[in-house]
Every structure is written in C-alpha cells, then in structure tokens.
Enzyme design. Structure first.
Site, PDB file in Angstrom:
ATOM      1  N   HIS B 132       0.873  -1.179   0.000  1.00 58.16           N
ATOM      2  CA  HIS B 132       0.000   0.000   0.000  1.00 58.16           C
ATOM      3  C   HIS B 132       0.913   1.233   0.000  1.00 58.16           C
ATOM      4  O   HIS B 132       2.026   1.173   0.510  1.00 58.16           O
ATOM      5  CB  HIS B 132      -0.820  -0.058   1.296  1.00 58.16           C
ATOM      6  CG  HIS B 132      -1.888   0.980   1.423  1.00 58.16           C
ATOM      7  ND1 HIS B 132      -1.635   2.253   1.889  1.00 58.16           N
ATOM      8  CD2 HIS B 132      -3.220   0.931   1.178  1.00 58.16           C
ATOM      9  CE1 HIS B 132      -2.773   2.934   1.925  1.00 58.16           C
ATOM     10  NE2 HIS B 132      -3.744   2.166   1.498  1.00 58.16           N
ATOM     11  N   ASP B 209       2.935  -4.932   7.509  1.00 60.07           N
ATOM     12  CA  ASP B 209       1.732  -4.109   7.432  1.00 60.07           C
ATOM     13  C   ASP B 209       0.541  -5.061   7.523  1.00 60.07           C
ATOM     14  O   ASP B 209       0.221  -5.770   6.575  1.00 60.07           O
ATOM     15  CB  ASP B 209       1.743  -3.336   6.113  1.00 60.07           C
ATOM     16  CG  ASP B 209       0.409  -2.644   5.831  1.00 60.07           C
ATOM     17  OD1 ASP B 209      -0.557  -2.830   6.602  1.00 60.07           O
ATOM     18  OD2 ASP B 209       0.340  -1.915   4.815  1.00 60.07           O
ATOM     19  N   GLN B 212      -4.740  -5.362   6.544  1.00 60.09           N
ATOM     20  CA  GLN B 212      -5.774  -6.248   6.000  1.00 60.09           C
ATOM     21  C   GLN B 212      -5.787  -7.606   6.673  1.00 60.09           C
ATOM     22  O   GLN B 212      -6.706  -8.389   6.467  1.00 60.09           O
ATOM     23  CB  GLN B 212      -5.579  -6.435   4.485  1.00 60.09           C
ATOM     24  CG  GLN B 212      -5.738  -5.174   3.672  1.00 60.09           C
ATOM     25  CD  GLN B 212      -7.160  -4.606   3.774  1.00 60.09           C
ATOM     26  OE1 GLN B 212      -8.118  -5.311   4.074  1.00 60.09           O
ATOM     27  NE2 GLN B 212      -7.287  -3.311   3.525  1.00 60.09           N
ATOM     28  N   CYS B 373      -4.813   2.712  -3.612  1.00 56.36           N
ATOM     29  CA  CYS B 373      -3.542   3.154  -3.011  1.00 56.36           C
ATOM     30  C   CYS B 373      -2.451   2.120  -3.226  1.00 56.36           C
ATOM     31  O   CYS B 373      -1.605   1.900  -2.354  1.00 56.36           O
ATOM     32  CB  CYS B 373      -3.683   3.443  -1.515  1.00 56.36           C
ATOM     33  SG  CYS B 373      -4.806   4.770  -1.168  1.00 56.36           S
TER      34      CYS B 373
END
Ligand SMILES: Cc1ncc(COP(=O)(O)O)c(C=O)c1O
Lengths: 161, 415
Positions: B132, B209, B212, B373
């Site tokens: 992202h 990250d 999600q 993004c």
C-alpha cells in the site's frame, strides 16, 4: 438521485462506443492533458485555432485518452459542441457546462446546453462530476496551453460549490 | 500464522451477527445496502457504539495526568484496551503496543524512529510490489533524506511474491524489510513468517503491514517473530483515528521518539529532556482515548465470534464469489493467488471501473473502484484501476448473489 442507468444508456450507446473527433491532431496549435487522480482517468485535447485576438476560431479539435464512459462521452460531445465555434463561445459554453454539472444552473430556465443537458444528472453524483467536467477543464487549459490540469485542485467541484 | 488453515468451523449465525450492525439495515437507492467495501473500512457493531457512549458519558477525562476519579478511570480503561490489543496479537508485553492513529502513522513512526536513526546512505530497504502507498512513501521520504535505496520484490501473474527474487535481493547493505501481510488490492496472503526467518538469518528486521490481516485471521507476532506489526482500528469494526504499532521492546527502546510533547517525557528543562519509557515515549499528547477504548471493545467483539470462524466464513464467501465470477464471460479476476483473503479485484471487458462502481451503487452494492492506493500493483497488471469487492464476516451468500446480479446489470447497460 438521477436515474444513472438512463444517463448511461443514452450516452454510452452512442458516444462511449463511437467517440467523435477521437485522436490527436497533428500538427496542432494548442494542446493540454487532463488527469483525474481519483480514478486514473487521463485525456488529451488538441486544437487547431485560426484567426486572431477577437475572433479566434476552433477549426479542428481532437481528444484521446483512458477514461470512464462519463468522461469519454462528455469529451466526445464537447468536441461536437465546440467545433467551429469561436474561443469566446467555447469558453462561455464551458462555464455553463461547469455550472450545470455542479448544480448551479436552473435547468427549467432556457439554456444553451442542448444535447449536453444529459449530463445535468451528474450533479447528484459528486464523485462523477469530476469525470464529466475533466474534458472541459482540459479544453480551457488547451486554450491557454497550460499543459497539465487536474480535477483534484481548484477545479474540484466539492470545494467550489 | 501466514498460512492459515481454514478449519471446518461451526457455521456462524450470520443473521444474529448482522442484527448487531445498525448500518447494515440501510437502503441505498431503494435497495438493501450490500456493503462490500470492508477492505477500505468495516462497519461498527452496536456493542462498540455502546462502549464509546459509555466511555464518553461516564468515564472520560484526560489520562496519565490527574489523581481524580475520572482521570484514573479513563487511564485504567485505556490501559485495559492496550492489554486487549496485546493479547489479540499475542505480544509478549503490553509496553510493546503503541497506540497510533492507524497503520499509516504506525509505519511513519517506524520510519522516523527507527529508519532515521539506523538507516544510512547506501543502505537498502526491501519492499514488495504489493505494498500500500503507506508502506512505500514513508520509505521514499527516508531515502530522499538519507540516500538509502529501495529494492522491490516482484509478483507473478497470480499476484504472489517471487520469493526467490526476495531472497536474492539481500546483501550486506540490506538494513530493513517492509512487507504487507495481506494485499489490499489483490487479497494475496504473503508467506511473511518464512520471509521474516530469512531476513533474521541475515540480521535484518522486518515490519509487517497487517492492515488487512488483523481483521481476517488470527495474528501471533511471537510466532511470526516480526519486529514491527501495524494495523488500523477502523478496518476491524473499531473507530477511525486509532490503530496500533507493535514493536519488539528492544527496538522500541533503541528508537528515537517521533513526536515531542506531553506524556512522552519524564522531565523537561530547557537544557535537557528525559524521555519516558515505552510505550509512552511514542504517545506524545492526548491520544484519542475514546477511540482506543472502542478499538479494545471491537477486538472483544471479534473474539467472541472467533477469528478462526471469521476466517472460515469469509473464505467460503470468497470461494462462492470466485466460482461465480469465473463462470461469467467478460469478467476477469485480478489476483488469483493460491493463498488468498476475501478480496476480489475484478475487471469487466469494455467497462471502466469507475462506471462499474457507479452502476453497482445504483443497485445498492458498495464496492471500491480505483487504484486502491497500490499503484505499483495496477502498473503490474497494466490497468489504471480495478473494481474491488471485499467481504467481512457479516456478509452473506445472498450478498454475493447481489454482486453477481449487479455485474450482469452493468454488462447489460454496456452491451
Ligand atoms: C494494506 C494496507 N496498508 C495500509 C493501509 C492504510 O491504513 P490507514 O489509512 O488506516 O492508515 C491500508 C488501508 O487502506 C491498507 O489496506
């Protein structure tokens, strides 16, 4: 809420599939590129202008690009509407189109939108207004040969209305 | 757990769960709302809404400041929330959990706190095509400032990382790895545990990250052995404006603070300031207390349902939707990784994603259209944008059907 399907059916059947004046004029006297960063749309407008100062006239106009149906049909119909017009006439039409798309025009009063009036409904779809007005902003930029315009900055209808 | 096994869980009582979400009763364009934009932000159950109201009506004051009843109550509830977050990802200690405004701030914190202190000119940072923008741009800013370089792990046509290339990118200049656990654009679940082990064998720390992943599978940061893990509250039924950074205590202690202000200091004179201990060193200023407590409540809510059951139900939605879309001529799924979360990016021949989004909205179906993004992913597939349906545990098979019907309507309009 505008009946979006009707808008689509009307413009898509026609201008999205068979865009008029599609392509880049070469040579051209003026051109500009327009982007809508929100959806990645990108179009170019090329012009051949004749005459001077008071009566600059659009002899030829072409548009090209990657864009959604709303943007592409708006561009196609724009080229038809402004071809042969003077710069002043085209700029007035641009102002009127922007007013219509952002809901500032009284559609019941007489107006000069003609076939372009099918885009009146986008005023209820804030995220799509940008698609419809991108070609017109790009035309305006081409007159001034400002080479890049974006619908995200000052042209953002969410900020101007 | 980077390769979750979908146990045949007891079927969720979806109707009962849906009753918890007031917003799911909305109608849009005179059609029942079919909310399939959960990867962008999920909806909030009444239990969390009630918790926010209870905090604000009976527990609010500033935290860590005063000896009065409300301040002590608010401080207590805020720290209880921190421990809820700690247990949710099985962190070893609660001081390893830093409240941030979301994933974006968490990554920026690591860039400023770790990157600016330890990454120098000529050093290399490994990222992946699936990142992202929030796990790309901060590192580009760092590179611009320091002269470090970014190396990128490519993906194959299915949207899976090329692990052989990943491994080949390491050299003595490699100082950091940033990798997304689940791709928001394609749904690919990355083999992060394996990637972390490889990096650690070369002494390189890894940030994951988890924006999600945290909402959709159970995350165990000790099992992954990641150095940093980040997610956002609003993607797991919590409020906006809150999220979390997990960092191993040894890193957080070595890092420099990112924001200066109140609460992050032990003592201040104009000559010298002594920073507070972790996690407070990184929580300057009054935090979004209500949102932090709301995030704790959201995690409690998800855990009562059970992350394994959530993953199992979402997986059956994914399989059902994938099978139907694969049967539709003129519709193509972008991102077909073997290991996938409940995200379907798709393209319809001859129709721009923006038009798909608007026409689906006419049918009450909310999907995201755009580049998500993740422009490097779009570039990889040579598309400017896709349409994306992303499912949550409160979605139903009937909603998948509504999506499919909606796609047919779009095709008819453009026929
Ligand atoms: C994979 C991923 N990383 C980071 C983010 C950024 O999250 P936030 O905007 O909540 O900071 C998102 C959200 O869209 C995401 O999907």
């Amino acid at each position: 809420m505008a009946d979006l399907k009707a808008l689509y059916q009307e413009v898509i059947l026609d201008h999205n599939k068979k865009p008029r004046n599609y392509g880049k004029l070469s040579p051209s006297t003026h051109h500009a590129e327009g982007h809508n960063p929100l959806c990645g749309d990108h179009i170019s407008v090329t012009l051949n202008l004749s005459g001077n100062l008071a009566d600059v006239k659009i002899e030829a106009i072409g548009f090209e690009g990657e864009a959604c149906a709303v943007c592409k049909s708006s561009a196609s119909m724009m080229t038809v509407a402004v071809k042969g017009k003077t710069r002043d006439e085209a700029e007035t039409l641009t102002q009127d189109f922007l007013a219509m798309a952002t809901g500032k025009m009284d559609m019941n009063a007489p107006n000069n939108m003609g076939r372009l009036a099918v885009f009146a409904g986008v005023k209820d779809l804030p995220t799509r207004v940008k698609c419809a007005i991108l070609p017109w902003h790009t035309l305006h930029a081409a007159f001034n040969s400002v080479l890049e315009v974006s619908t995200e900055a000052d042209a953002d209808p969410m900020h101007t209305s | 757990m980077n390769a979750p096994t979908f146990k045949p869980a007891a079927v969720l009582d979806i109707e009962r769960i849906r009753a918890d979400f007031p917003i799911l009763k909305l109608e849009v364009n005179n059609k029942p709302l079919v909310y399939l934009d959960n990867a962008a932000s999920s909806q909030m159950p009444q239990q969390v809404i009630d918790r926010l109201v209870r905090y604000q009506t009976s527990q609010h004051a500033n935290i860590h400041r005063a000896v009065h009843y409300l301040s002590e109550t608010a401080t207590h509830e805020y720290e209880v929330a921190r421990r809820t977050l700690q247990k949710f990802i099985n962190a070893k200690e609660d001081r390893e959990i830093i409240f941030t405004s979301g994933t974006t701030e968490a990554i920026n914190l690591v860039m400023h706190g770790y990157g600016r202190k330890f990454i120098k000119a000529g050093d290399e940072i490994i990222l992946t095509t699936l990142e992202h923008h929030s796990n790309i741009v901060p590192w580009q800013m760092l590179c611009e400032e320091t002269g470090a370089k970014i190396r990128v792990v490519p993906i194959n046509d299915a949207g899976e990382l090329d692990i052989a290339v990943y491994e080949s990118l390491f050299n003595e200049r490699t100082k950091f790895v940033g990798v997304v656990h689940i791709s928001n654009a394609l749904g690919t679940i990355n083999p992060v545990k394996q990637m972390i082990a490889f990096a650690h064998a070369r002494g390189v720390p890894v940030l994951v990250d988890g924006a999600q992943a945290a909402p959709h599978l159970s995350v165990d940061v000790q099992d992954l052995d990641c150095d940093f893990y980040a997610y956002s509250g609003h993607k797991l039924c919590g409020p906006t404006g809150i999220g979390m950074l997990y960092g191993k205590a040894k890193h957080l202690e070595a890092m420099q603070p990112y924001k200066g202000g109140g609460d992050m200091i032990l003592s201040v004179t104009f000559e010298k300031t002594t920073y507070n201990t972790i996690p407070f060193k990184f929580e300057a200023g009054t935090p979004p207390i209500m949102a932090a407590i709301g995030l704790g409540a959201a995690i409690d809510y998800l855990q009562t349902i059970g992350m394994d059951k959530i993953a199992a139900h979402e997986h059956s939605l994914l399989e059902y939707a994938t099978a139907q879309i694969n049967d539709m001529p003129g519709v193509r799924i972008i991102g077909t990784a073997k290991n996938k979360a409940s995200v379907i990016s798709f393209a319809i021949d001859g129709v721009h994603p923006h038009d798909i989004g608007s026409l689906l909205n006419q049918e009450g179906v909310a999907v995201r259209t755009g580049h998500h993004c993740a422009q490097p992913v779009m570039d990889r597939y040579r598309v400017p944008a896709t349409s994306r349906a992303s499912f949550a545990f409160y979605n139903t098979m009937a909603e998948v059907d509504a999506l499919i019907t909606g796609i047919r309507t779009v095709q008819q309009v453009f026929a």
